[in-house]
Design an enzyme around this catalytic site. Structure first.
Site, PDB file in Angstrom:
ATOM      1  CD  GLU A  42      -2.834  -1.173  -0.020  1.00 61.63           C
ATOM      2  OE1 GLU A  42      -2.930  -0.159  -0.729  1.00 61.63           O
ATOM      3  OE2 GLU A  42      -3.399  -2.235  -0.304  1.00 61.63           O
ATOM      4  CE1 TYR A 125      -6.767   2.420  -0.674  1.00 65.69           C
ATOM      5  CE2 TYR A 125      -4.407   2.628  -0.283  1.00 65.69           C
ATOM      6  CZ  TYR A 125      -5.474   1.930  -0.806  1.00 65.69           C
ATOM      7  OH  TYR A 125      -5.261   0.737  -1.434  1.00 65.69           O
ATOM      8  CG  ASP A 143      -7.946   3.624  -4.680  1.00 62.87           C
ATOM      9  OD1 ASP A 143      -9.186   3.611  -4.815  1.00 62.87           O
ATOM     10  OD2 ASP A 143      -7.191   2.941  -5.399  1.00 62.87           O
TER      11      ASP A 143
END
Length: 358
Positions: A42, A125, A143
Site C-alpha cells: 500500500e 486510505y 483511493d
DNA sequence: CAAACGTGGCT
DNA sequence: TAGCCAAGTTT
C-alpha cells in the site's frame, strides 16, 4: 424509493463480488496475504502504477523480509532501495513506522484502522485498506479508483479533491461497503476502477455496477466525473551544480529531510526559480581545472516543478578547507552507493567520464 | 486547507 | 507538446 435504491445497490455490490472473483489480477501480495506485505504494498503503490511499483515490492520483500529487518536497516539503505520510485518521504516514513512497530509494539502490527493511522506515512486510505484486508474491519478504503467509481456511480459533481467532495465519496463508499467481506469489497472496487471504470474509455458494457450507475453509458457524464478542482501550475527551476573531483573522490552532500528529494544526495550548487538554466551559472572555482559540462537532455519534470539540470565538472587537488562540515569527500563508488535522484542517476556515466574517473 | 511531494506512461 | 493520471500523506 429508498427501499428500491438500497435493493439496487445491494444487487450491484453482489454483481461486483462475482466480477472480482473471476476478473482480479494475480498480484503477489494477494496470494499470501500478510500485514507486512500488504502494508508495504500500500505504501509503495501510493500515487504509483502497479507496473512501476511491482519490482520495488519484490525487492523490498527480499531485502527486508519482515518488519524487524526493515527496522534494523539504516535509513540510507531503505532510501537506496527506494531510489527511482519518487515521493521519498514514503520511504523515510516506512522506515520510521517499522521502528515503531518493532521497538514500541513488540513487533506486532496494529489490528484496527485507528491503530494503523497512528503510524507515520499511514493515512486514511492505507489504514482502511490494511485493516479491511488483513483484519476484516468494515471500513471503506477510498483511493483514486474508488473516487472515480463512486463519483460516476452516484452521479457526484462535487470536486473529489476538495473536502466536501471527499466526504461525499466516503459516505457513498461506506454505504456501498460489503460489511461481511470488506477487504475483498475494497479490492474489488479498486480493481474495477483499474480495469473497467478507467479514466478514459471505460467499458460500461462490461461493468457489474452499470445497472445501478448514474453515469453508465452516458459519454458526457462519464467523461466529466470524477470532477476535479485542478492542480497548481508547474514552474521552471534551474538546478546548477559544481562537480568537484580529483578523479577519485568527489564532494557530495545529503539533502535535508524536508522538501524535494529529501534524504537523497546532491552536488554543491544552486536552485534558481523561474529559470531554465541557460543564463544561470555558478562562480568559477579558484585553482581548479575546468573539465566540461554535463547537461541532461530536456527537463526533469516533477509533479510541481520542471527542473533544468546543469553540472560543471572541475578538477581539484582535494577538499577545500572552507567547504563546511556537511560536504563529504567520497570516492565515486561510495558516492554512487548513496541514493540519488533519477535526474542525477541518469547522468552518472557522463559525470564519471567528465571527471576522468573511469 | 491548499500546496508540496517523483516518476513514468499515455494521449 | 502539454496535460492528465497513478492502490495518498503531510504540513
Amino acid at each position: 424509493m429508498k427501499q428500491t435504491q438500497n435493493a439496487a445497490q445491494r444487487d450491484s455490490v453482489s454483481r461486483l463480488k462475482v466480477w472480482f472473483s473471476t476478473h482480479q489480477r494475480d498480484l503477489p501480495w494477494r496470494t499470501h496475504r500478510t500485514p507486512y506485505g500488504t502494508w508495504l504494498c500500500e505504501i509503495i503503490m501510493q500515487q504509483t502504477r502497479i507496473d512501476q511499483g511491482l519490482a520495488y515490492w519484490h525487492r523490498f520483500m527480499e531485502l527486508f523480509p519482515d518488519v524487524h529487518a526493515l527496522a534494523a536497516a539504516g535509513e540510507g539503505d531503505v532510501l537506496k532501495a527506494w531510489q527511482g520510485l519518487g515521493y521519498y518521504s514514503r520511504a523515510r516514513n516506512l522506515h520510521r513506522a517499522a521502528g515503531v512497530v518493532a521497538r514500541e509494539l513488540g513487533g506486532v502490527f496494529p489490528e484496527t484502522a485507528a491503530g494503523w493511522r497512528e503510524l507515520p506515512g499511514v493515512g486514511p486510505y492505507t489504514a482502511a485498506a490494511v485493516a479491511s484486508m488483513c483484519y476484516g474491519e468494515a471500513v471503506a478504503a477510498v483511493d483514486g479508483n474508488v473516487n472515480r467509481v463512486v463519483a460516476r456511480f452516484v452521479g457526484l459533481d462535487e470536486p473529489v479533491d476538495r473536502p466536501a467532495g471527499r466526504r461525499a465519496v466516503e459516505a457513498a463508499a461506506g454505504a456501498l461497503l460489503d460489511r461481511e467481506a470488506p477487504g475483498a469489497h475494497n479490492e474489488a472496487m479498486m480493481e474495477l476502477g483499474a480495469l473497467v471504470c478507467t479514466p478514459r474509455a471505460p467499458e460500461c458494457g462490461e461493468c457489474p455496477l452499470s445497472g445501478g450507475c448514474a453515469s453508465a453509458g452516458v459519454a458526457e457524464a462519464v467523461a466529466r466525473r470524477p470532477v476535479k478542482a485542478g492542480k497548481a501550475k508547474v514552474v521552471d527551476v534551474a538546478v546548477v551544480g559544481h562537480v568537484l573531483t580529483d578523479g577519485v573522490r568527489v564532494a557530495v552532500r545529503r539533502r535535508p529531510e524536508a522538501g524535494i528529494w529529501g534524504g537523497l544526495w546532491e552536488f554543491p550548487g544552486a536552485w534558481v526559480e523561474g529559470e531554465r538554466g541557460g543564463e544561470v551559472g555558478l562562480p568559477p572555482v579558484g585553482g581548479a581545472e575546468w573539465r566540461g559540462e554535463v547537461v541532461p537532455r530536456g527537463a526533469h519534470v516533477l509533479s510541481h516543478r520542471r527542473l533544468w539540470g546543469r553540472w560543471g565538472v572541475w578538477r581539484v587537488a582535494g577538499p577545500g578547507a572552507d567547504w563546511g562540515a556537511d560536504w563529504e569527500w567520497l570516492t565515486w563508488e561510495e558516492a554512487q552507493a548513496k541514493p540519488w535522484p533519477r535526474m542525477t542517476e541518469r547522468a552518472w556515466p557522463e559525470l564519471l567520464e567528465a571527471a576522468g574517473a573511469l
